[in-house]
Design a protein around this motif. Structure first.
Motif, PDB file in Angstrom:
ATOM      1  N   LEU A  40       0.824  -1.213   0.000  1.00  0.00           N
ATOM      2  CA  LEU A  40       0.000   0.000   0.000  1.00  0.00           C
ATOM      3  C   LEU A  40       0.853   1.256   0.000  1.00  0.00           C
ATOM      4  CD1 LEU A  40      -2.957  -0.817   2.400  1.00  0.00           C
ATOM      5  CD2 LEU A  40      -3.152   0.091   0.088  1.00  0.00           C
ATOM      6  N   LEU A  85       0.467   3.820  -3.025  1.00  0.00           N
ATOM      7  CA  LEU A  85      -0.156   5.123  -2.787  1.00  0.00           C
ATOM      8  C   LEU A  85       0.828   6.270  -2.986  1.00  0.00           C
ATOM      9  CD1 LEU A  85      -2.556   4.311   0.160  1.00  0.00           C
ATOM     10  CD2 LEU A  85      -3.061   4.510  -2.263  1.00  0.00           C
ATOM     11  N   ARG A 125      -0.606   8.972  -5.444  1.00  0.00           N
ATOM     12  CA  ARG A 125      -0.858  10.328  -4.959  1.00  0.00           C
ATOM     13  C   ARG A 125      -0.221  11.371  -5.874  1.00  0.00           C
ATOM     14  NH1 ARG A 125       0.124   9.028   1.385  1.00  0.00           N
ATOM     15  NH2 ARG A 125      -1.866   7.975   1.685  1.00  0.00           N
ATOM     16  N   ARG A 170      -4.134  12.515  -6.219  1.00  0.00           N
ATOM     17  CA  ARG A 170      -4.476  13.901  -5.914  1.00  0.00           C
ATOM     18  C   ARG A 170      -4.596  14.688  -7.212  1.00  0.00           C
ATOM     19  NH1 ARG A 170      -5.970  12.411  -1.603  1.00  0.00           N
ATOM     20  NH2 ARG A 170      -4.550  11.091  -0.486  1.00  0.00           N
ATOM     21  N   VAL A 186      -6.400  -4.109   1.893  1.00  0.00           N
ATOM     22  CA  VAL A 186      -5.690  -3.252   0.944  1.00  0.00           C
ATOM     23  C   VAL A 186      -6.590  -2.460  -0.012  1.00  0.00           C
ATOM     24  CG1 VAL A 186      -3.419  -4.352   0.990  1.00  0.00           C
ATOM     25  CG2 VAL A 186      -5.184  -5.268  -0.526  1.00  0.00           C
ATOM     26  N   VAL A 190      -8.387   0.421   1.796  1.00  0.00           N
ATOM     27  CA  VAL A 190      -7.478   1.512   2.189  1.00  0.00           C
ATOM     28  C   VAL A 190      -7.112   2.350   0.966  1.00  0.00           C
ATOM     29  CG1 VAL A 190      -5.214   2.083   3.158  1.00  0.00           C
ATOM     30  CG2 VAL A 190      -6.565   0.254   4.176  1.00  0.00           C
ATOM     31  N   ARG A 191      -6.847   1.669  -0.143  1.00  0.00           N
ATOM     32  CA  ARG A 191      -6.502   2.400  -1.363  1.00  0.00           C
ATOM     33  C   ARG A 191      -7.650   3.320  -1.795  1.00  0.00           C
ATOM     34  NH1 ARG A 191      -5.635  -0.572  -7.121  1.00  0.00           N
ATOM     35  NH2 ARG A 191      -4.108   0.845  -7.993  1.00  0.00           N
ATOM     36  N   ASP A 229      -8.044   6.352   0.352  1.00  0.00           N
ATOM     37  CA  ASP A 229      -7.040   7.367   0.029  1.00  0.00           C
ATOM     38  C   ASP A 229      -7.513   8.235  -1.130  1.00  0.00           C
ATOM     39  OD1 ASP A 229      -4.123   8.135   0.632  1.00  0.00           O
ATOM     40  OD2 ASP A 229      -4.173   8.031  -1.555  1.00  0.00           O
ATOM     41  N   ARG A 230      -8.134   7.568  -2.080  1.00  0.00           N
ATOM     42  CA  ARG A 230      -8.658   8.271  -3.251  1.00  0.00           C
ATOM     43  C   ARG A 230      -9.790   9.226  -2.850  1.00  0.00           C
ATOM     44  NH1 ARG A 230      -9.051   6.963  -8.818  1.00  0.00           N
ATOM     45  NH2 ARG A 230      -9.126   9.023  -9.757  1.00  0.00           N
ATOM     46  N   ILE A 247      -0.906   5.287   6.941  1.00  0.00           N
ATOM     47  CA  ILE A 247      -1.069   5.391   5.486  1.00  0.00           C
ATOM     48  C   ILE A 247      -2.046   6.511   5.115  1.00  0.00           C
ATOM     49  CG2 ILE A 247      -1.955   4.182   3.448  1.00  0.00           C
ATOM     50  CD1 ILE A 247      -0.848   1.568   4.807  1.00  0.00           C
ATOM     51  N   LEU A 248      -3.165   6.603   5.806  1.00  0.00           N
ATOM     52  CA  LEU A 248      -4.200   7.576   5.416  1.00  0.00           C
ATOM     53  C   LEU A 248      -4.016   8.942   6.074  1.00  0.00           C
ATOM     54  CD1 LEU A 248      -7.379   5.294   5.339  1.00  0.00           C
ATOM     55  CD2 LEU A 248      -5.981   6.063   3.420  1.00  0.00           C
TER      56      LEU A 248
END
Lengths: 89, 271
Positions: A20, A24, A28, A33, B146, B149-150, B153-154, B200-201
């Motif tokens: 992850l 990410l 990102r 983003r 996973v 969580v991904r 994030d988006r 992570i977040l």
């Protein structure tokens, strides 16, 4: 299998965490983003391009998200002669 | 001053609707006037989880389009008179939701209630961005897994760019609710730990909802888990979340079920 797990003791969660983090970090900057970063990139470039000719390829816009603050990094390579001309103008 | 909360996640099936119903009921139990709003047009389910599926007459789209007045569409909860539901339409298309219409309805809800909780559809399309549009507070629901969580994030990225507050440069409070957490599996390294997800977040933790049979039992009955089994582990976790939303400082714990000796000897596994 249980014995193997016991011996390795690491479990699968650390692998998930690592995957992850790598994914990410990439997403990102690349798409995650994208909305904000892409808009900022375009608008910042438009302002600078009014005064200096810039190579679109030599522009890096990054956003790093931290717990308390996020930082926006804008890295633009300006051709030397153009800056000199602008300064003397 | 009313607060608008969006419950969102990106990924489907992580517990948005369960969380909306549980938070709404727990808040209403403290005497606050609460409206839960289903934004999942075409796939509405909040009515079913709240046990109000047979009482839907008008819905969000009717109100947005001016075919019904807001009070006609609101369904007052039979157990808690401070709790109301604004259902989504099951037959219409989400394109029937206009930006102006949604803004007007949220404005009207702000005048009637202390809290407006919007249950977002899954995905990152228009339905999800409309649900988050007017939020003051975002609750991001994530499973320790996973893909969830991904996607969270988006969604956090969208919250930072597509909401009214973000556009005005105002602060949008963002909180994480980690659902279906199993402390035992996390301890054994089989599941992401709370700290892994938080790192992570990087948004603050509002609650950890442990994996529990009570959640399915409550949805079977059409009753929010915080009403159906207030002493259960997930209900206590949601109740703590509500106290935090109201500004109280509550120590973060992961509630666990009280198991009988037999239950300890023969623990049942979740599927």
């Amino acid at each position: 299998m249980n014995l193997l797990n016991f011996l390795s003791r690491r479990g699968t969660a650390p692998v998930a965490r690592e995957r992850l983090q790598i994914l990410l970090a990439h997403e990102r900057t690349a798409f995650g983003r994208s909305d904000l970063v892409a808009i900022l990139r375009e608008e910042i470039l438009a302002v600078i391009a009014k005064h200096v000719a810039i190579d679109q390829e030599k522009v890096k816009v990054t956003m790093e998200r931290g717990e308390a603050v996020s930082t926006l990094g804008v890295d633009i390579e300006l051709p030397d002669n153009k800056v000199a001309r602008l300064a003397s103008a | 001053m009313a607060k608008v909360i969006v419950v969102t996640s990106g990924k489907g099936g992580v517990g948005k609707t369960t969380t909306t119903a549980a938070l709404g009921a727990a808040l209403a139990r403290t005497g606050q006037k609460v409206c839960v709003v289903d934004f999942d047009v075409g796939l509405r389910n909040l009515d079913l989880i709240m046990g109000a599926e047979r009482r839907v007459v008008y819905d969000l789209i009717n109100v947005v389009q001016g075919d019904a007045k807001l009070p006609q569409a609101l369904i007052r909860d039979k157990r808690l008179d401070t709790l109301s539901l604004l259902p989504a339409s099951q037959t219409r298309d989400k394109d029937a939701l206009t930006d102006e219409g949604v803004a007007r309805v949220i404005g009207e809800l702000r005048e009637k209630f202390d809290w407006v909780i919007c249950d977002s559809p899954a995905g990152i399309e228009r339905g999800a961005t409309l649900a988050m549009r007017h939020a003051d507070i975002a609750v991001v629901v994530t499973n320790p897994e996973v893909s969830s969580v991904r996607d969270s994030d988006r969604i956090i990225g969208l919250l930072d760019s597509k909401t009214e507050r973000a556009e005005k440069g105002e602060r949008l409070e963002k909180h994480l609710i980690l659902t279906r957490y199993d402390p035992g599996r996390a301890e054994r390294g089989e599941m992401l730990k709370i700290d892994d997800v938080l790192e992570i977040l990087s948004i603050p933790l509002l609650a950890v909802i442990p994996e529990s049979e009570e959640v399915l039992k409550a949805s079977n009955l059409g009753s929010p888990v915080t009403l159906n089994a207030p002493q259960s582990a997930p209900a206590r976790a949601y109740a703590d979340a509500v106290r935090r939303l109201k500004g109280e400082t509550v120590a973060m714990t992961v509630p666990s079920e009280k198991r009988s000796l037999l239950g300890k000897l023969f623990p049942r596994r979740a599927a």
